[in-house]
Each structure stands twice: as structure tokens, then as C-alpha cells.
Design a protein around this motif. Structure first.
Motif, PDB file in Angstrom:
ATOM      1  N   TRP A   1       0.790  -1.228   0.000  1.00 11.89           N
ATOM      2  CA  TRP A   1       0.000   0.000   0.000  1.00 11.89           C
ATOM      3  C   TRP A   1       0.829   1.288   0.000  1.00 11.89           C
ATOM      4  N   PRO A   2       2.080   1.302   0.498  1.00 14.39           N
ATOM      5  CA  PRO A   2       2.872   2.535   0.351  1.00 14.39           C
ATOM      6  C   PRO A   2       3.012   3.005  -1.095  1.00 14.39           C
ATOM      7  N   VAL A   3       3.009   2.074  -2.048  1.00 13.59           N
ATOM      8  CA  VAL A   3       3.088   2.468  -3.455  1.00 13.59           C
ATOM      9  C   VAL A   3       1.800   3.159  -3.883  1.00 13.59           C
ATOM     10  N   PHE A   4       0.663   2.640  -3.453  1.00 15.38           N
ATOM     11  CA  PHE A   4      -0.620   3.274  -3.781  1.00 15.38           C
ATOM     12  C   PHE A   4      -0.721   4.657  -3.124  1.00 15.38           C
ATOM     13  N   GLU A   5      -0.229   4.748  -1.909  1.00 15.12           N
ATOM     14  CA  GLU A   5      -0.243   6.040  -1.216  1.00 15.12           C
ATOM     15  C   GLU A   5       0.586   7.067  -1.975  1.00 15.12           C
ATOM     16  N   ALA A   6       1.763   6.657  -2.441  1.00 17.49           N
ATOM     17  CA  ALA A   6       2.625   7.571  -3.192  1.00 17.49           C
ATOM     18  C   ALA A   6       1.992   7.956  -4.514  1.00 17.49           C
ATOM     19  N   ALA A   7       1.399   6.985  -5.213  1.00 16.01           N
ATOM     20  CA  ALA A   7       0.776   7.274  -6.503  1.00 16.01           C
ATOM     21  C   ALA A   7      -0.371   8.256  -6.336  1.00 16.01           C
ATOM     22  N   GLU A   8      -1.190   8.063  -5.307  1.00 18.42           N
ATOM     23  CA  GLU A   8      -2.305   8.987  -5.086  1.00 18.42           C
ATOM     24  C   GLU A   8      -1.789  10.379  -4.735  1.00 18.42           C
ATOM     25  N   ALA A   9      -0.775  10.451  -3.898  1.00 18.33           N
ATOM     26  CA  ALA A   9      -0.230  11.754  -3.514  1.00 18.33           C
ATOM     27  C   ALA A   9       0.342  12.499  -4.708  1.00 18.33           C
ATOM     28  N   LEU A  10       0.904  11.757  -5.655  1.00 15.44           N
ATOM     29  CA  LEU A  10       1.488  12.373  -6.851  1.00 15.44           C
ATOM     30  C   LEU A  10       0.456  12.607  -7.959  1.00 15.44           C
ATOM     31  N   ASN A  11      -0.735  12.048  -7.789  1.00 17.44           N
ATOM     32  CA  ASN A  11      -1.732  12.067  -8.872  1.00 17.44           C
ATOM     33  C   ASN A  11      -1.203  11.353 -10.112  1.00 17.44           C
ATOM     34  N   ALA A  12      -0.383  10.343  -9.890  1.00 16.85           N
ATOM     35  CA  ALA A  12       0.262   9.621 -10.991  1.00 16.85           C
ATOM     36  C   ALA A  12      -0.408   8.269 -11.177  1.00 16.85           C
ATOM     37  N   PRO A  13      -0.804   7.914 -12.394  1.00 18.87           N
ATOM     38  CA  PRO A  13      -1.502   6.655 -12.616  1.00 18.87           C
ATOM     39  C   PRO A  13      -0.577   5.447 -12.555  1.00 18.87           C
ATOM     40  N   LEU A  14      -1.165   4.311 -12.229  1.00 20.07           N
ATOM     41  CA  LEU A  14      -0.491   3.023 -12.281  1.00 20.07           C
ATOM     42  C   LEU A  14      -1.147   2.191 -13.373  1.00 20.07           C
ATOM     43  N   TYR A  15      -0.346   1.670 -14.282  1.00 18.50           N
ATOM     44  CA  TYR A  15      -0.844   0.809 -15.344  1.00 18.50           C
ATOM     45  C   TYR A  15      -0.680  -0.641 -14.884  1.00 18.50           C
ATOM     46  N   LEU A  16      -1.778  -1.365 -14.763  1.00 15.37           N
ATOM     47  CA  LEU A  16      -1.736  -2.759 -14.334  1.00 15.37           C
ATOM     48  C   LEU A  16      -1.570  -3.669 -15.542  1.00 15.37           C
ATOM     49  N   HIS A  17      -0.436  -4.350 -15.621  1.00 14.21           N
ATOM     50  CA  HIS A  17      -0.162  -5.257 -16.738  1.00 14.21           C
ATOM     51  C   HIS A  17      -0.311  -6.702 -16.289  1.00 14.21           C
ATOM     52  N   PRO A  18      -0.819  -7.566 -17.171  1.00 12.97           N
ATOM     53  CA  PRO A  18      -0.943  -8.986 -16.806  1.00 12.97           C
ATOM     54  C   PRO A  18       0.402  -9.629 -16.499  1.00 12.97           C
ATOM     55  N   GLN A  19       0.318 -10.705 -15.728  1.00 14.30           N
ATOM     56  CA  GLN A  19       1.482 -11.497 -15.369  1.00 14.30           C
ATOM     57  C   GLN A  19       1.120 -12.970 -15.515  1.00 14.30           C
ATOM     58  N   THR A  20       2.089 -13.789 -15.822  1.00 10.51           N
ATOM     59  CA  THR A  20       1.830 -15.216 -15.959  1.00 10.51           C
ATOM     60  C   THR A  20       1.260 -15.776 -14.653  1.00 10.51           C
ATOM     61  N   PRO A  21       0.184 -16.546 -14.709  1.00  9.05           N
ATOM     62  CA  PRO A  21      -0.372 -17.125 -13.477  1.00  9.05           C
ATOM     63  C   PRO A  21       0.658 -17.979 -12.750  1.00  9.05           C
TER      64      PRO A  21
END
Length: 326
Positions: free
Chosen positions: A144-164
Motif C-alpha cells: 500500500w505505500p506504493v498506492f499512497e505515493a501514486a495517489e499523492a502524486l496524482n500519478a496513474p499506475l498501469y496494471l499489466h498482466p502477469q503469468t499465473p
């Protein structure tokens, strides 16, 4: 904005991993001749390929399986190397290349700090993250620290698929033909189911309730989930833990791209469910070929009106990134 690259140090780190973390299916795809050359080139040849396809700007991101399968020490060391290398390419081609940061998610505090550096010092537009960090799904509270930083920066996160995970691949995607097994577990279906589940986990495990302004971009038209959204929303009525109706998370916290899936039916369904303000173009270079007539022709033949075409092609992206706090 799902346009990939890789550097030799990352390929070397992937090759040294032991099972179960070594992602053999994805690494084999990245090593194929048709992909390895374009992935390793973020110079003039990349720009020439963009010109040929009618693409003005690529937002480059590290190809999967990225840093999130590496051990923590290697991931931390390589996140800075990768991002600095990408920043050099962006500086060399101003106005043509932009960047998504690669993050060592297994060290969340250091990943959050690197995201801030990448945005404020390198001028990046956010970060690309994968579905899982070794045994942890993306919604795990440690991350969650990454989500907190992204929200504080107003910077989007692109979710890319990963091999199961290996156990899932063996149970669901293993067939007699090894090549078919790889295809099923990756781009055939496994990647997309896995990433779609991660989108839902972000909702149901409260990430967007804790970070209500966080913006996540999903490729491949929402990784299957968007096409079952009505069914999922029906089931979500029995979940009391959500702050908002399920559809609101999709319409307020997510954007959707085609990732080279150029079918107009997918586009029309996404617009009907989510609206034109939440769609963005992405081609998934170099894995998907551009439309035969080029990117501009595809956009103008989507059935969207002129205003919606402009939003899809670049307007929504420009609006989103204009709000980044640098």
C-alpha cells in the motif's frame, strides 16, 4: 501507453532465477527473435516504427515479467538502472517518448520513493505494475505505500498482466502441446484472467476506499472483467464492505485501453459501460501488429464522434497526466 522495452541487465536477472519464481513462459516469449530486437531498441529505430504506424507518442514500460519476480535486492538495484536508462531515451526523443517507472514492489517503501523520483526528477508519467509480487497479490497491504505515493502524486499506475502461478498453470492451462500450454497461460487467456482478478481484488480488499483518488489503467479492455461487469456487480450487492457501488470504482478509479485488441465491439461495449472519458489508446508494441491502415485510420473508423476520437487517441491521457504533481 503499453509499449514495452527491456535492457540486458533485466534479461540476465530473469535467466538466473530459480523455480518457482522463474517465469519461463513469459521469458521465452520475450526472447523470440520477432520481439527481442524491438524490445531492446529504444532509439531511432523505435521512433521510425512509430512513424510507420502513425503513432506520435509512446509511453514506454518495462516488459513483463518485470522486476516483481526478482529477489528484493536485485529488484531494488535494477529499478533505478532501468528507469535511468529509460529516462535517457526519453531525453533523446523529446515529444516522442514518455516513460512509466519500473518499481521494486517487493520493497514497497523503496518503490514508493522511486516512483516519486521517477515522476519529479525524471519526468515520468506514473508506473507500470504487474499482477503479483512473488507470493503477494497486488492488493496485499504490504504494498500500500506504493498506492499512497501514486495517489499523492496524482500519478496513474498501469496494471499489466502477469503469468499465473505455476500451480495454476499446471492445473488449468497444461495441455499436450507445450506451445499451446504457453499460449493458454499467457496471451491466450491466463494473463487476462489473472489481471482481471487483480482489478477486482483492489476493489474488494479496500485499496480504492483507502485511496479514493488512485487511478489505475487496465489494458485489453479491462482484462475480461469489464464484459462480466453486470454479473459481478449483481454479486457485489451481497458485499457490505464497499464504500461505493461496484460500477463507481470502474468509472471513477480506472481507465481502459485496447492493448492492440482493435475490435470495435470491445470498444463499443467499454464506452457503453464506462464512457468515453475513461478510454485511452494503447497498441501493446511490439507484441501486437498495428492496424493494417495505421493507427489514425483505426481511430477514425471506431464509430466514435470527433470529440470522442480525440479523447481516445490522446485527450484523456493528456488530461490525466496534466494533473500529476511534479
Amino acid at each position: 501507453m503499453e509499449e514495452h522495452f527491456v535492457i540486458p541487465e533485466i534479461v540476465d536477472a530473469w535467466s538466473k532465477l530459480d523455480a518457482p519464481w522463474r517465469d519461463d513462459p513469459a521469458v521465452r516469449v520475450m526472447a523470440m527473435d520477432r520481439f527481442a530486437g524491438p524490445l531492446g531498441d529504444i532509439s531511432d529505430s523505435r521512433v521510425a516504427a512509430m512513424d510507420a504506424a502513425g503513432m506520435d507518442v509512446q509511453v514506454l514500460s518495462l516488459a513483463p515479467p518485470g522486476l516483481q519476480i526478482l529477489d528484493t535486492a536485485d529488484a531494488v538495484a535494477l529499478q533505478r538502472v532501468t528507469n535511468d536508462r529509460l529516462a535517457e531515451a526519453v531525453r533523446a526523443h523529446p515529444g516522442r517518448l514518455q516513460g512509466f517507472a519500473a518499481l521494486a514492489m517487493s520493497a514497497p517503501d523503496k518503490a514508493a520513493a522511486e516512483l516519486e523520483r521517477a515522476v519529479k526528477e525524471l519526468g515520468f508519467q506514473g508506473a507500470m505494475v504487474l499482477s503479483r509480487t512473488r507470493e503477494h497479490s497486488l492488493d496485499h497491504r504490504d504494498l500500500w505505500p506504493v498506492f499512497e505515493a501514486a495517489e499523492a502524486l496524482n500519478a496513474p499506475l498501469y496494471l499489466h498482466p502477469q503469468t499465473p502461478p505455476l500451480a495454476v498453470r499446471d492445473t488449468y492451462y497444461q495441455v499436450d502441446d507445450p506451445g499451446a500450454s504457453t499460449a493458454l497461460s499467457l496471451f491466450g487467456l491466463g494473463w487476462h484472467y489473472d489481471a482481471g482478478v487483480q482489478l477486482l481484488r483492489l476493489i474488494f480488499n479496500g485499496v480504492f476506499d483507502r485511496f479514493p483518488n488512485l487511478q489505475v489503467i487496465s489494458g485489453h479492455w479491462g482484462e475480461v472483467v469489464l464484459f462480466y461487469l453486470e454479473r459481478i456487480a449483481e454479486g457485489a450487492r451481497f458485499v457490505n464492505a464497499l464504500d461505493r457501488p461496484l460500477i463507481d470504482y470502474f468509472r471513477e478509479n480506472m481507465y481502459f485501453t485496447p492493448s492492440g485488441m482493435y475490435g470495435e465491439r470491445y470498444l463499443r461495449w467499454t464506452v457503453e459501460m464506462i464512457g468515453v472519458d475513461r478510454i485511452m489508446f494503447a497498441s501493446d508494441y511490439p507484441f501486437m501488429a498495428p492496424p493494417e491502415a495505421g493507427m489514425p485510420d483505426y481511430v477514425t473508423h471506431t464509430g466514435l464522434d470527433q470529440e470522442a476520437q480525440e479523447k481516445f487517441a490522446s485527450g484523456n491521457w493528456e488530461r490525466l497526466t496534466a494533473g500529476i504533481k511534479r
